[in-house]
Scaffold this motif. Structure first.
Motif, short mmCIF file in Angstrom:
data_model
loop_
_atom_site.label_atom_id
_atom_site.label_comp_id
_atom_site.label_asym_id
_atom_site.label_seq_id
_atom_site.Cartn_x
_atom_site.Cartn_y
_atom_site.Cartn_z
N ILE A 35 -112.29 47.62 -35.42
CA ILE A 35 -112.48 48.89 -34.70
C ILE A 35 -113.92 49.34 -34.89
O ILE A 35 -114.44 49.35 -36.01
CB ILE A 35 -111.51 49.98 -35.21
CG1 ILE A 35 -110.05 49.54 -35.03
CG2 ILE A 35 -111.76 51.30 -34.50
CD1 ILE A 35 -109.06 50.53 -35.59
N SER A 36 -114.55 49.71 -33.81
CA SER A 36 -115.92 50.21 -33.85
C SER A 36 -116.00 51.47 -33.01
O SER A 36 -115.07 51.79 -32.26
CB SER A 36 -116.89 49.16 -33.33
OG SER A 36 -118.21 49.68 -33.26
N ALA A 37 -117.11 52.19 -33.13
CA ALA A 37 -117.30 53.42 -32.35
C ALA A 37 -118.73 53.51 -31.86
O ALA A 37 -119.66 53.01 -32.49
CB ALA A 37 -116.96 54.64 -33.21
N THR A 38 -118.90 54.13 -30.69
CA THR A 38 -120.21 54.30 -30.10
C THR A 38 -120.22 55.56 -29.26
O THR A 38 -119.15 56.07 -28.87
CB THR A 38 -120.57 53.07 -29.23
OG1 THR A 38 -121.81 53.31 -28.56
CG2 THR A 38 -119.50 52.83 -28.18
N GLU A 39 -121.39 56.07 -29.00
CA GLU A 39 -121.48 57.28 -28.18
C GLU A 39 -121.15 56.99 -26.72
O GLU A 39 -120.49 57.77 -26.05
CB GLU A 39 -122.88 57.88 -28.28
CG GLU A 39 -123.02 59.19 -27.51
CD GLU A 39 -124.45 59.70 -27.52
OE1 GLU A 39 -124.62 60.92 -27.59
OE2 GLU A 39 -125.38 58.88 -27.42
N LEU A 40 -121.61 55.83 -26.22
CA LEU A 40 -121.41 55.46 -24.83
C LEU A 40 -120.68 54.13 -24.74
O LEU A 40 -120.88 53.24 -25.57
CB LEU A 40 -122.76 55.34 -24.11
CG LEU A 40 -123.60 56.62 -24.01
CD1 LEU A 40 -124.98 56.30 -23.47
CD2 LEU A 40 -122.92 57.67 -23.16
#
Length: 576
Positions: A340-345
């Motif tokens: 699982i990863s996260a990014t703004e866009l």
């Protein structure tokens, strides 16, 4: 009636009263809406205040009604003065936000005609589909006209006695020409009426194929009042002018003796048959090329692993960082979840872009900037070519560390090895200690459409960003059970916002929706064109055979076989 509406995000619903009902905008209007609300209500919210006082917000459109004869739209000096009146400190503000360049200041005011929203390519409007459909329609109409011309000439032998009798009783060549031309226009008019009925019946299917919302509406499109009759007359004249000229030119004696020759044997008819097959084959060739291209777009590796990645949207959440932590915790230990990863866009069509521009070592740098977390490169399998990945245990990685792609490294004039440790001076002029430091270089990958080159790109994990898009890599196979697990985990992490997800490979494929629609349309049109061309050739072959009935009978008496006669009649058309 009253409606509960949330206009500022979060869980803030307010009561609004319906005060009027307006007509739906025409389907061909750029300005579409379902509800009209007072702008002042939005402007009073925290987000609205930021937008209403900042003309740099790309989400806002401002409509200005000018006086008749005003020259303001072309007076850039006055527009610049107006801008500086309200933004006297614009240069300092933009420098502080790493958006200033001496070579080309990034902000200016301009006025565009409202019509530009509908058809200006510079505003992202692509008229190519309309032009392609218009060209295809013209080609198919031309093929149909060629069919009429060749068949009318081919039927000339059947009208020989009619022409002879009319000439004997005093008909002039001009009268005969007008008669045959009128017949062609009449036939074209009848065909037009049938075509309109067919168009109305098939319009829903075409709208679905082309993703349009066209309507056969004379009130909305008054041009149809002259366009349709004009098209019928034009098609009739194109198809009938040459047959009228040929048929009216035969002498009365030849006509009465029925000595007219079949038109399929002259060079003009052969040329027409050849032209219509050239057009048909051209359309089919375009279809095959576009299908190959679409297969390439689907199968090409963008430089990272796009398969089996689910993108979950946290837009509208007040604390996405907290949601991310809960979401990860709920899914930890599940065999179907690989990362699982996260990014703004996000990535893909309509995912948004973030770029920055600054002066570095006397050179203006424009670079796309992505705020990510340390798991991003691993989840998407983006390979490092030098340096290291971000580390959540290293404090400096959340303050100044950045990773560049190879295009950015070349733009700065470095190599993949010499880029490590370089400081991006000019990025933060107000606080040089916060200028980014390069810790790694990743291989170039296509984060935009394949139509575009790979642009310079910079990743960072600065602590002040908000991760609004979660990338979840799942195990290959049927994703339904995994999606249920993710929905349950999301509900535990954020009960107020619905679980909204998409697949990364589908998001990337949306870059090419217009190409997919165009290729499908051209394939259908190519099939219609070939069918019409074959239909015309079949009719011409039948007429040619009828005019050679005696020859065929004599050949059979002399022992010719069916296969031999078939080959004899077919070889001339096969040559064409």
């Amino acid at each position: 009636k009253t409606l509960e509406i949330n206009i500022i995000g979060g869980n803030n619903f307010e009561t609004f009263t319906v005060s009027a009902v307006v007509q739906d905008p025409p389907s061909n209007s750029t300005l579409q809406f379902g509800i009209l609300m007072p702008f002042e209500k939005f402007a009073a919210s925290e987000r609205g205040r930021a937008c209403a006082t900042n003309w740099g917000q790309l989400s806002m459109q401002t409509f200005v009604e000018l006086r008749a004869g005003s020259g303001l739209a072309n007076d850039q000096a006055r527009l610049d003065q107006f801008f500086l009146k309200y933004y006297p400190d614009v240069e300092k503000t933009l420098r502080d936000n790493a958006m200033w360049s001496k070579a080309e200041p990034p902000v200016t005011f301009g006025l565009l005609p409202i019509q530009s929203l509908h058809h200006d390519p510079d505003l992202g409007v692509n008229p190519s589909l309309a032009m392609i459909l218009l060209a295809i329609g013209g080609i198919i109409l031309l093929i149909a006209c060629i069919n009429f011309t060749t068949l009318a000439i081919g039927r000339s032998a059947g009208r020989a006695r009619e022409i002879g009798v009319r000439k004997v009783v005093g008909a002039s060549r001009g009268q005969l020409s007008r008669q045959f031309l009128a017949e062609a226009v009449l036939l074209s008019s009848i065909s037009t009426m049938l075509g309109i009925a067919l168009a109305i019946g098939l319009l829903p299917l075409f709208n679905e194929l082309s993703d349009k919302h066209l309507a056969f509406d004379f009130q909305q499109y008054p041009e149809l009042f002259w366009l349709i009759p004009g098209l019928a007359i034009l098609a009739g004249c194109l198809a009938g002018i040459y047959p009228a000229f040929v048929l009216s030119g035969y002498s009365a004696l030849e006509s009465l003796k029925s000595k007219l020759r079949i038109g399929g044997e002259n060079w003009f008819t052969k040329s027409l048959v050849t032209v219509q097959f050239v057009l048909s084959v051209g359309l089919m060739t375009c279809t095959f090329v576009m299908l190959r291209q679409m297969d390439f777009l689907r199968s090409k590796n963008p430089g990272f692993d796009k398969e089996n990645v689910v993108v979950v949207s946290a837009d509208g959440a007040e604390d996405p960082l907290k949601i991310l932590g809960r979401f990860r915790q709920s899914l930890s230990g599940q065999a179907e979840i690989k990362g699982i990863s996260a990014t703004e866009l996000s990535l893909g069509a309509n995912a948004g872009l973030s770029n920055t521009r600054f002066d570095h070592a006397g050179k203006t740098i424009t670079i796309f900037e992505y705020f990510i977390d340390p798991e991003y490169l691993r989840v998407l399998n983006i390979p490092l070519v030098s340096g290291r990945n971000f580390d959540a245990n290293i404090t400096q990685d959340s303050v100044t560390s950045v990773i560049l792609n190879e295009s950015a490294v070349r733009d700065f004039g470095w190599t993949n090895e010499t880029a490590l440790g370089q400081v991006l001076t000019g990025y933060n002029e107000s606080n040089p200690k916060r200028n980014p430091v390069v810790i790694g270089v990743v291989r170039d990958f296509n984060f935009r459409s394949y139509r575009e080159k790979v642009y310079p790109m910079m990743f960072n994990t600065f602590h002040d960003y908000l991760p609004r898009q979660f990338f979840v890599r799942i195990a290959p196979g049927d994703p339904r059970h995994t999606l249920k697990l993710m929905q349950s985990a999301w509900t535990n992490a954020e009960p107020l916002i619905p679980f909204r997800y998409s697949f990364l490979d589908e998001n990337l494929q949306k870059f090419y929706e217009s190409e997919t629609r165009i290729s499908s349309t051209i394939a259908l049109a190519g099939g219609i064109a070939v069918f019409l061309a074959c239909l015309g050739l079949f009719g011409l072959a039948v007429l040619s055979t009828l005019n050679r009935t005696k020859e065929i009978g004599i050949r059979k008496v002399l022992g010719a076989s069916v296969a031999g006669i078939t080959a004899l009649l077919s070889k001339d058309f096969l040559k064409l």
